[in-house]
Design a protein around this motif. Structure first.
Motif, PDB file in Angstrom:
ATOM      1  N   PRO A  98       0.834  -1.209   0.000  1.00 23.40           N
ATOM      2  CA  PRO A  98       0.000   0.000   0.000  1.00 23.40           C
ATOM      3  C   PRO A  98       0.868   1.259   0.000  1.00 23.40           C
ATOM      4  O   PRO A  98       1.843   1.372   0.725  1.00 23.40           O
ATOM      5  CB  PRO A  98      -0.811  -0.114   1.283  1.00 23.40           C
ATOM      6  N   PRO A 108       0.984   5.229   0.649  1.00 23.57           N
ATOM      7  CA  PRO A 108       0.189   6.249   1.330  1.00 23.57           C
ATOM      8  C   PRO A 108      -0.230   7.329   0.318  1.00 23.57           C
ATOM      9  O   PRO A 108       0.500   7.612  -0.640  1.00 23.57           O
ATOM     10  CB  PRO A 108       1.128   6.808   2.399  1.00 23.57           C
ATOM     11  N   PRO A 109      -1.404   7.899   0.499  1.00 24.10           N
ATOM     12  CA  PRO A 109      -1.851   8.924  -0.445  1.00 24.10           C
ATOM     13  C   PRO A 109      -0.925  10.147  -0.406  1.00 24.10           C
ATOM     14  O   PRO A 109      -0.335  10.480   0.619  1.00 24.10           O
ATOM     15  CB  PRO A 109      -3.260   9.276   0.023  1.00 24.10           C
ATOM     16  N   ARG A 159       0.312  13.755  -0.106  1.00 25.87           N
ATOM     17  CA  ARG A 159      -0.142  14.867   0.742  1.00 25.87           C
ATOM     18  C   ARG A 159       0.130  16.162  -0.012  1.00 25.87           C
ATOM     19  O   ARG A 159       1.252  16.398  -0.468  1.00 25.87           O
ATOM     20  CB  ARG A 159       0.649  14.852   2.050  1.00 25.87           C
TER      21      ARG A 159
END
Length: 113
Positions: A75, A77-78, A80
């Motif tokens: 995964p 992380p989105p 920022r």
């Protein structure tokens, strides 16, 4: 109790008389016992072989229909977004994770060392 010695004497005399009737011809080995048409070991082996074959076929069928282990990507992380007025982070220089590749002309072979 005087009856016992007479009974024992009679029995002993009967056994001695009977023993003289046995000849070497009567002492031949007995024939081996005959079992059923299908021996129990044969039937047992046949049942085990059938069950083993069925279990192997079921395992192959199950493995053929079961998809492989799903690959889950790591995964990420989105991203920022910086707030208003916050400086943007600098782009890292190319390193081992992101090599810089210079495109070559199609007809030119790579340089060999």
């Amino acid at each position: 109790m005087t009856d016992h010695p007479t009974t024992e004497a009679r029995l002993r005399a009967a056994l001695v008389a009977r023993a003289s009737l046995v000849t070497p011809h009567d002492l031949r080995p007995a024939a081996p016992p005959r079992g059923r048409a299908w021996g129990t070991r044969r039937v047992y082996g046949l049942v085990l072989a059938t069950l083993g074959t069925a279990a192997a076929a079921a395992a192959v069928y199950f493995l053929a229909l079961t998809p492989g282990t799903p690959v889950h990507p790591v995964p990420v992380p989105p991203a920022r977004t910086p707030a208003v007025g916050e400086p943007r982070p600098a782009t890292p220089p190319p390193g081992p994770a992101t090599p810089s590749v210079t495109p070559q002309a199609e007809g030119t072979p790579p340089a060999s060392r």
